[in-house]
Scaffold this active site. Structure first.
Site, mmCIF file in Angstrom:
data_model
loop_
_atom_site.group_PDB
_atom_site.id
_atom_site.type_symbol
_atom_site.label_atom_id
_atom_site.label_comp_id
_atom_site.label_asym_id
_atom_site.label_seq_id
_atom_site.Cartn_x
_atom_site.Cartn_y
_atom_site.Cartn_z
ATOM 1 N N ASP A 10 -2.057 5.708 18.817
ATOM 2 C CA ASP A 10 -2.786 6.002 20.062
ATOM 3 C C ASP A 10 -1.808 6.456 21.147
ATOM 4 O OD1 ASP A 10 -5.201 5.128 18.846
ATOM 5 O OD2 ASP A 10 -4.606 3.057 19.218
ATOM 6 N N SER A 69 -3.855 -1.388 8.491
ATOM 7 C CA SER A 69 -5.180 -1.301 7.851
ATOM 8 C C SER A 69 -6.299 -1.528 8.863
ATOM 9 C CB SER A 69 -5.303 -2.348 6.752
ATOM 10 O OG SER A 69 -4.141 -2.382 5.961
ATOM 11 N N HIS A 126 -7.961 -0.737 18.914
ATOM 12 C CA HIS A 126 -7.764 0.508 18.161
ATOM 13 C C HIS A 126 -9.067 0.965 17.519
ATOM 14 C CE1 HIS A 126 -5.922 3.685 15.898
ATOM 15 N NE2 HIS A 126 -6.414 3.189 14.770
ATOM 16 N N GLY A 145 0.859 -1.193 0.000
ATOM 17 C CA GLY A 145 0.000 0.000 0.000
ATOM 18 C C GLY A 145 0.891 1.238 0.000
ATOM 19 N N ALA A 146 2.068 1.086 -0.630
ATOM 20 C CA ALA A 146 3.140 2.094 -0.524
ATOM 21 C C ALA A 146 2.835 3.400 -1.249
ATOM 22 C CB ALA A 146 4.447 1.507 -1.056
ATOM 23 N N ILE A 160 -0.763 7.019 3.692
ATOM 24 C CA ILE A 160 0.216 6.617 4.718
ATOM 25 C C ILE A 160 1.459 6.055 4.041
ATOM 26 C CG2 ILE A 160 0.686 5.012 6.613
ATOM 27 C CD1 ILE A 160 -2.398 5.021 7.125
ATOM 28 N N MET A 172 0.328 9.029 11.254
ATOM 29 C CA MET A 172 0.346 7.555 11.208
ATOM 30 C C MET A 172 1.655 7.044 10.628
ATOM 31 S SD MET A 172 -1.021 4.771 11.979
ATOM 32 C CE MET A 172 0.390 3.685 11.993
HETATM 33 P P1 NAD Z 1 -5.146 5.523 1.031
HETATM 34 O O1 NAD Z 1 -6.399 5.243 0.293
HETATM 35 O O2 NAD Z 1 -4.529 6.878 0.889
HETATM 36 O O3 NAD Z 1 -4.028 4.476 0.627
HETATM 37 C C1 NAD Z 1 -4.278 3.106 0.604
HETATM 38 C C2 NAD Z 1 -3.399 2.487 -0.449
HETATM 39 O O4 NAD Z 1 -3.662 1.076 -0.431
HETATM 40 C C3 NAD Z 1 -3.701 2.975 -1.875
HETATM 41 O O5 NAD Z 1 -2.505 3.407 -2.496
HETATM 42 C C4 NAD Z 1 -4.266 1.755 -2.571
HETATM 43 O O6 NAD Z 1 -3.945 1.682 -3.945
HETATM 44 C C5 NAD Z 1 -3.601 0.639 -1.781
HETATM 45 N N1 NAD Z 1 -4.261 -0.647 -1.928
HETATM 46 C C6 NAD Z 1 -5.575 -0.952 -2.019
HETATM 47 N N2 NAD Z 1 -5.731 -2.271 -2.191
HETATM 48 C C7 NAD Z 1 -4.505 -2.811 -2.189
HETATM 49 C C8 NAD Z 1 -4.007 -4.126 -2.318
HETATM 50 N N3 NAD Z 1 -4.822 -5.174 -2.487
HETATM 51 N N4 NAD Z 1 -2.676 -4.318 -2.294
HETATM 52 C C9 NAD Z 1 -1.830 -3.267 -2.112
HETATM 53 N N5 NAD Z 1 -2.239 -1.998 -1.991
HETATM 54 C C10 NAD Z 1 -3.549 -1.787 -2.021
HETATM 55 O O7 NAD Z 1 -5.419 5.210 2.577
HETATM 56 P P2 NAD Z 1 -4.506 5.615 3.833
HETATM 57 O O8 NAD Z 1 -4.910 6.938 4.341
HETATM 58 O O9 NAD Z 1 -3.102 5.355 3.503
HETATM 59 O O10 NAD Z 1 -5.025 4.531 4.921
HETATM 60 C C11 NAD Z 1 -4.774 3.161 4.757
HETATM 61 C C12 NAD Z 1 -5.397 2.360 5.868
HETATM 62 O O11 NAD Z 1 -4.754 2.653 7.104
HETATM 63 C C13 NAD Z 1 -6.877 2.623 6.114
HETATM 64 O O12 NAD Z 1 -7.538 1.410 6.323
HETATM 65 C C14 NAD Z 1 -6.899 3.461 7.383
HETATM 66 O O13 NAD Z 1 -8.096 3.347 8.090
HETATM 67 C C15 NAD Z 1 -5.745 2.834 8.123
HETATM 68 N N6 NAD Z 1 -5.190 3.645 9.210
HETATM 69 C C16 NAD Z 1 -4.816 2.993 10.344
HETATM 70 C C17 NAD Z 1 -4.262 3.699 11.401
HETATM 71 C C18 NAD Z 1 -3.828 2.983 12.649
HETATM 72 O O14 NAD Z 1 -3.584 3.650 13.665
HETATM 73 N N7 NAD Z 1 -3.670 1.677 12.659
HETATM 74 C C19 NAD Z 1 -4.080 5.081 11.301
HETATM 75 C C20 NAD Z 1 -4.461 5.725 10.133
HETATM 76 C C21 NAD Z 1 -5.035 4.983 9.074
HETATM 77 C C1 LMR Z 2 -6.605 6.759 13.331
HETATM 78 O O1 LMR Z 2 -6.690 6.449 14.511
HETATM 79 O O2 LMR Z 2 -6.261 7.898 12.959
HETATM 80 C C2 LMR Z 2 -6.883 5.718 12.286
HETATM 81 O O3 LMR Z 2 -7.403 4.566 12.851
HETATM 82 C C3 LMR Z 2 -7.728 6.229 11.151
HETATM 83 C C4 LMR Z 2 -9.151 6.492 11.519
HETATM 84 O O4 LMR Z 2 -10.030 6.080 10.750
HETATM 85 O O5 LMR Z 2 -9.407 7.129 12.523
#
Ligand code: NAD
Ligand code: LMR
Length: 357
Positions: A192, A160, A219, A50-51, A55, A271
């Site tokens: 967090d 994710s 989370h 998901g590079a 994020i 993040m």
């Molecule tokens: P984004 O949409 O900007 O980026 C996601 C990326 O994943 C995209 O580039 C997309 O092409 C790629 N992707 C989709 N399907 C894929 C696959 N099968 N294989 C590889 N890549 C794939 O989203 P983001 O803002 O980067 O957020 C990503 C995830 O992280 C979300 O689910 C979000 O809720 C989560 N998140 C978690 C935390 C945490 O604290 N754990 C914090 C923030 C966001």
């Molecule tokens: C966060 O804590 O920022 C992530 O889990 C993204 C979200 O959906 O809040």
């Protein structure tokens, strides 16, 4: 396979090329490595799935800056070539390689020491993290199936959402493939902790760099339980109302960012910072640095739930020890009791999904 002698030679030649050798040595020192040439960090391949995302891009940049990484492998279903070309011009230790599309996922993963997964859709205002389940559960399942096949011994950091369900999904996928090692699977809850430290430092008026606050549970919403009673440095001046407000702000931190971004996604930069901190801790553990302790959502016996976030000691095989909760305040005890049913239902949902589809 690079022999340890040739990898040492490779690292030495990289070090020679660095005009700012002393600053490189400072980084090594900061990472608990001696600056002597016979004690350079071992070769480590880190993969970001998901590079090209919100994020993924800043996280990949931060991993490119990390001197513990020798090979940085970037994978996405779109946009990887541009991100790879761009990052590859940064004159740091790691070589960057990029892969796009499912057919190249195996090559991206082969030989990985650490796989970080920020692939999947983010929230928009009004959504819960669980609303992401229908799409992200399948994405995480597919990626973990490939991890089991191509790099079954790698540590896996899952970002994710919903983390409370995607980590149990990953564990079931690995169990089915016969590769599950509970020490190697982590839900990343570092954001967090980062938020709890930031908010506490501001309220208690203490230097943020000195602050420690464990955050346990899961989370999402009330499953995020910051233990401000264990925060250091101690701030006796904080009232119960202020602690309650800090707890709520930490629990709602993600929503605060989602609303501020007004439909353009959720936390990406903070993040990436948090993900890079946690990945760095995992690499230090792999490299044998002692006493590396971080909070993470892992397989656990700390409560009756099979997964729970708490402090974890990291070592050469991943989780070395899951630490207990320590003494809780009355409010924290209530928070713990209240979060159990919600966290249980998210864990069960993930396990059920992985086994029925
Ligand atoms: P984004 O949409 O900007 O980026 C996601 C990326 O994943 C995209 O580039 C997309 O092409 C790629 N992707 C989709 N399907 C894929 C696959 N099968 N294989 C590889 N890549 C794939 O989203 P983001 O803002 O980067 O957020 C990503 C995830 O992280 C979300 O689910 C979000 O809720 C989560 N998140 C978690 C935390 C945490 O604290 N754990 C914090 C923030 C966001
Ligand atoms: C966060 O804590 O920022 C992530 O889990 C993204 C979200 O959906 O809040």
């Amino acid at each position: 396979m690079i022999s340890s002698f040739s990898s040492t030679m490779l690292i030495r030649s990289i070090l020679k090329k660095q005009s700012s050798l002393s600053s490189y040595n400072n980084i090594l020192r900061r990472n608990n490595y001696s600056s002597s040439s016979e004690c350079v960090p071992p070769a480590r391949k880190v993969v970001v799935l998901g590079a090209a995302g919100g994020i993924g891009q800043p996280l990949s940049l931060l991993m490119k800056l990390n001197p513990l990484v020798s090979m940085l492998s970037l994978y996405d279903i779109v946009g990887t070539p541009g991100v790879t070309s761009d990052l590859s011009h940064a004159n740091t230790r790691s070589q960057v390689v990029g892969y796009m599309g499912e057919g190249n996922l195996g090559k991206a993963l082969e030989g990985a020491d650490l796989v970080i997964i920020p692939a999947g859709i983010p929230r928009k205002p009004g959504m819960t993290r669980d609303d992401l389940f229908n799409i992200n559960a399948g994405i995480v399942k597919g990626l973990c199936t490939a991890i089991a096949k191509y790099c079954p011994h790698a540590l896996v950091n899952i970002i994710s959402n919903p983390v409370n369900s995607t980590v149990p999904i990953a564990s079931e996928v690995f169990k089915k493939a016969g590769t599950y090692d509970e020490r190697r699977l982590f839900g990343v809850t570092t954001l967090d902790v980062v938020r709890a430290k930031t908010f506490y430092a501001a309220k208690a008026q203490v230097p943020v760099s000195a602050v420690n606050v464990p955050v346990v549970g899961g989370h999402a919403g009330i499953t995020i339980l910051p233990l401000f009673s264990q925060a250091t440095p101690k701030a006796d001046s904080l009232s119960e109302e202020e602690i309650t407000a800090l707890t709520k702000r930490t629990q709602d931190g993600g929503t605060e960012v989602v609303e501020a971004k007004a439909g353009k996604g959720s936390a990406t930069l903070s993040m990436a910072y948090a993900g890079a901190l946690f990945a760095d801790a995992c690499l230090k553990g792999l490299n044998g640095v002692p006493d590396v302790v971080e909070c993470s959502f892992v397989e656990s016996n700390v409560t009756e739930l099979p997964f729970f976030a708490s402090k974890v000691r990291l070592g050469k095989n991943g989780v070395e020890e899951v630490l207990g909760l320590g003494p809780l305040s009355d409010n924290e005890k209530q928070g713990l009791e209240a979060l159990i049913p919600e966290l249980k239902s998210s864990i069960d949902k993930g396990i059920k999904f992985a086994n029925q589809s």
